[in-house]
Design an enzyme around this catalytic site. Structure first.
Site, PDB file in Angstrom:
ATOM      1  CD  GLU A   1      -2.409  -1.124   2.848  1.00 25.61           C
ATOM      2  OE1 GLU A   1      -2.328  -0.063   3.522  1.00 25.61           O
ATOM      3  OE2 GLU A   1      -2.959  -2.144   3.265  1.00 25.61           O
TER       4      GLU A   1
ATOM      5  CG  ASP B   1      -2.658   7.436   8.955  1.00 22.79           C
ATOM      6  OD1 ASP B   1      -2.748   6.201   8.910  1.00 22.79           O
ATOM      7  OD2 ASP B   1      -2.813   8.165   7.968  1.00 22.79           O
TER       8      ASP B   1
END
Length: 270
Positions: A52, A63
Site C-alpha cells: 500500500e 493514522d
C-alpha cells in the site's frame, strides 16, 4: 469485477500455500520521493505479497503519530498526487506484486474521481483503500474504479454491527481491511482480542479475503494474526524503521527489507 484482479490473484496464491498474505504500507514521499520508491520496493524484496502506497494527508484521522510524522516529512518535502502516482508507476513496473494506494477521500475528490481512477490504473495501480469513504457515498468512485479495473477496499471495525458489516462488504472488492483495534495506527504489544471476532463476523457476510491491520509489528504478532486472517497488514513498524535510520538511506532500506523478511516468515508459521 468480471475477471480476477491482480490483488485477488496475489491473495489466492498465498491461500494456495496455506498461509496468510503479507501486505506492507509506506507513505509516498517518505523520506523523499525517490527514497520512498526504493523503500516500497524493499518491502516486496523482503517478502511482502502486496503493498500500500499512502497518499500523505494533513489531517489523517486514522493514522497514529508514527505515520503522521512520516506524512509531515513528505508534505514538507512538497509531495503531490503526481509523485504518489509516480511512486506507484515505478514500483509496479519493477515488481510482480499488486500496488494499492491508501488515501483519504478529500484528495481524490479534489483531483477528480474519474481522473484519479484513470491515472492510477495507467500507473499500474491495483486499487484503492479508502478508510473514510462511507459506502453509501461511494457509487461514483466504485463506478470509475470498475471501469478502470481497480479494486476498492473498505475498512471495517470492531464497533460495526453485523448488518453494517454486510453492507460494507457487499460493495467492496479485493479484500476487506479489518481494523484489529479501535483507534489509530501504531505498533502495539498486543494485537487486540477483538480482531479474531471481527474476522469471524466479517467472513459470515462475504467471500472476500479478510486482512487485519493496525498494530502488527513483529513476526510473532504476524503469526498470531495469520492463524485466523487471510492477510496481515503492517505499516507503522516499517515507517519506524525508516525514522530510526535517521536519514541514512541504506540503513533504512536494509531495516525495512529485514523486517519484511521476518514478517513473511511469521505469516508462514502456522
Amino acid at each position: 469485477m468480471s475477471t480476477r484482479s491482480k490483488l485477488s490473484a496475489a491473495l489466492a496464491a498465498a491461500k494456495a500455500e496455506n498461509r496468510a498474505a503479507l501486505i506492507g504500507y509506506l507513505p509516498a514521499g517518505f523520506p523523499s520521493v525517490d527514497g520512498g520508491i526504493k523503500a516500497v520496493r524493499a518491502l516486496i524484496e523482503g517478502g511482502c505479497d502486496a503493498v500500500e502506497v499512502g497518499l500523505p494527508h494533513s489531517d489523517p484521522v486514522l493514522d497514529g503519530p508514527t505515520i503522521q510524522t512520516a506524512d509531515d516529512i513528505a508534505l514538507r518535502g512538497g509531495i503531490r498526487i503526481a509523485d504518489v502516482l509516480r511512486t506507484v508507476r515505478e514500483v509496479a513496473s519493477a515488481v510482480d506484486a499488486p500496488v494499492l494506494v491508501m488515501t483519504y477521500w478529500n484528495p481524490v475528490d479534489h483531483y477528480g474521481v474519474e481522473r484519479f481512477a484513470a491515472d492510477l490504473a495507467a500507473a499500474g495501480g491495483a486499487g484503492c483503500i479508502l478508510p473514510d469513504l462511507p459506502v453509501e457515498e461511494s457509487q461514483e468512485w466504485r463506478t470509475a474504479a470498475e471501469k478502470h479495473g481497480l479494486d476498492t477496499v473498505f475498512v471495517v471495525a470492531p464497533s460495526n454491527r453485523d448488518e453494517r458489516l454486510a453492507r460494507i462488504t457487499a460493495v467492496g472488492s479485493g479484500f476487506v481491511y479489518a481494523a484489529a483495534v479501535m483507534g489509530v495506527t501504531g505498533t502495539r504489544t498486543q494485537v487486540g482480542h477483538q480482531a479474531e471476532d471481527l474476522v469471524k463476523r466479517t467472513r459470515a457476510t462475504t467471500e472476500l479475503p479478510v486482512c487485519v491491520g493496525l498494530g502488527v509489528s513483529t513476526a510473532e504478532q504476524a503469526a498470531e494474526v495469520a492463524a485466523f486472517a487471510d492477510g496481515v497488514i503492517v505499516g507503522s513498524a516499517f515507517v519506524q524503521r525508516l525514522l530510526d535510520a535517521a536519514g541514512d538511506e541504506e540503513v533504512g532500506l536494509a531495516a525495512v527489507r529485514a523486517l519484511a523478511g521476518d514478517l513473511a516468515a511469521g505469516v508462514r508459521r502456522r
